[in-house]
Motif scaffolding. Structure first.
Motif, mmCIF file in Angstrom:
data_model
loop_
_atom_site.group_PDB
_atom_site.id
_atom_site.type_symbol
_atom_site.label_atom_id
_atom_site.label_comp_id
_atom_site.label_asym_id
_atom_site.label_seq_id
_atom_site.Cartn_x
_atom_site.Cartn_y
_atom_site.Cartn_z
ATOM 1 N N ALA A 209 -3.932 0.738 11.716
ATOM 2 C CA ALA A 209 -2.611 1.367 11.755
ATOM 3 C C ALA A 209 -2.102 1.653 10.342
ATOM 4 O O ALA A 209 -1.508 2.704 10.082
ATOM 5 C CB ALA A 209 -1.624 0.474 12.500
ATOM 6 N N MET A 210 -2.337 0.725 9.436
ATOM 7 C CA MET A 210 -1.899 0.931 8.056
ATOM 8 C C MET A 210 -2.726 2.019 7.370
ATOM 9 O O MET A 210 -2.193 2.859 6.640
ATOM 10 C CB MET A 210 -1.995 -0.388 7.287
ATOM 11 C CG MET A 210 -1.032 -1.467 7.773
ATOM 12 S SD MET A 210 0.727 -1.040 7.587
ATOM 13 C CE MET A 210 1.156 -0.592 9.288
ATOM 14 N N GLN A 211 -4.035 2.024 7.605
ATOM 15 C CA GLN A 211 -4.886 3.055 7.009
ATOM 16 C C GLN A 211 -4.490 4.440 7.516
ATOM 17 O O GLN A 211 -4.449 5.402 6.746
ATOM 18 C CB GLN A 211 -6.351 2.777 7.326
ATOM 19 C CG GLN A 211 -7.308 3.784 6.688
ATOM 20 C CD GLN A 211 -8.761 3.478 6.975
ATOM 21 O OE1 GLN A 211 -9.062 2.701 7.873
ATOM 22 N NE2 GLN A 211 -9.668 4.086 6.223
ATOM 23 N N LYS A 212 -4.184 4.514 8.807
ATOM 24 C CA LYS A 212 -3.754 5.790 9.394
ATOM 25 C C LYS A 212 -2.490 6.302 8.714
ATOM 26 O O LYS A 212 -2.279 7.507 8.589
ATOM 27 C CB LYS A 212 -3.523 5.604 10.886
ATOM 28 C CG LYS A 212 -3.124 6.863 11.622
ATOM 29 C CD LYS A 212 -2.937 6.584 13.103
ATOM 30 C CE LYS A 212 -2.485 7.843 13.854
ATOM 31 N NZ LYS A 212 -2.264 7.578 15.300
ATOM 32 N N ALA A 213 -1.634 5.370 8.263
ATOM 33 C CA ALA A 213 -0.376 5.738 7.596
ATOM 34 C C ALA A 213 -0.557 6.014 6.109
ATOM 35 O O ALA A 213 0.419 6.289 5.416
ATOM 36 C CB ALA A 213 0.645 4.622 7.792
ATOM 37 N N GLY A 214 -1.804 5.917 5.612
ATOM 38 C CA GLY A 214 -2.057 6.169 4.200
ATOM 39 C C GLY A 214 -1.817 4.974 3.303
ATOM 40 O O GLY A 214 -1.687 5.117 2.076
#
Length: 233
Positions: A209-214
């Motif tokens: 989820a954090m990676q998806k948010a950059g």
């Protein structure tokens, strides 16, 4: 002071330069010791001191005793904290912590952040109200009151608050909630993981989820189960 005159004891515990009001059911035992030694929520506090900037807007999930929101307001001089705490028994005490430290920029919400809109849920207040939870089966004989707690959809809250930083300690709910939100507006996130409850798949869901948010894992402000994510480091 006369020998027969009782020395007046301070109603506060000093912790990281903050004044924490003494309470017969909260500031006891290990909590009292950790507060006095500056070790209360140490990993999260160290991460916050490293990555939060003056003027930030912070979304806090899991307000606890009001310690973190007070630290953010007093020590980091953030613009605003919106703090979610499901336990209604803690809300009056949090207000005393804020008042003792002159905090006026924290908005407490006695509600749950949820993946989507839903009906209010049962929250069970126990005699030891630090042990209160939504789990009725955990020591049911200690429940003194069951109350309804509102659920706020994460999409609506993020659109309204527009946080720069997320501070999250929600006892295992992170694995379901965080993947449901659009966190691209964040500059940083500090999350306490609970792998004993969410397992490897839950931990992976949080990182995804954090990676998806950059946002990328930031090891300099991470320790054990407290993980920090940042943009542009």
């Amino acid at each position: 002071m006369d020998g027969g005159q009782m020395r007046q004891r301070s109603p506060f515990i000093k912790s990281r330069g903050l004044k924490i009001p003494k309470h017969p059911e909260i500031t006891t035992g290990r909590v009292r010791g950790a507060l006095r030694e500056g070790l209360y929520e140490r990993k999260e506090c160290d991460a916050v001191m490293r990555v939060v900037n003056e003027g930030d807007t912070v979304l806090e999930l899991g307000g606890g005793i009001g310690y973190m929101s007070t630290l953010l307001s007093v020590k980091k001089k953030v613009a605003r904290v919106v703090s979610y705490e499901a336990n209604p028994a803690l809300i009056p005490y949090i207000a005393t912590v804020h008042e003792a430290n002159g905090v006026e920029n924290v908005e407490m919400r006695n509600a749950l952040l949820s993946a989507q809109a839903g009906d209010p849920v049962d929250f069970h207040v126990r005699r030891n109200f630090l042990g209160s939870s939504m789990d009725r089966d955990a020591d049911p004989d200690s429940i003194v009151e069951t109350v309804k707690i509102a659920q706020h959809p994460v999409a609506d809250v993020l659109d309204d608050v527009k946080p720069d930083v997320l501070v999250c300690d929600i006892e295992g709910a992170e694995a379901d909630l965080l993947p449901a939100g659009d966190w691209t507006g964040l500059r940083a996130a500090i999350i306490e993981l609970h792998p004993q409850w969410i397992g490897q798949s839950g931990v992976q869901a949080v990182f995804d989820a954090m990676q998806k948010a950059g946002l990328t894992y930031f090891p300099k402000a991470s320790e054990a189960k407290v993980v920090t994510f940042r943009k542009g480091w």
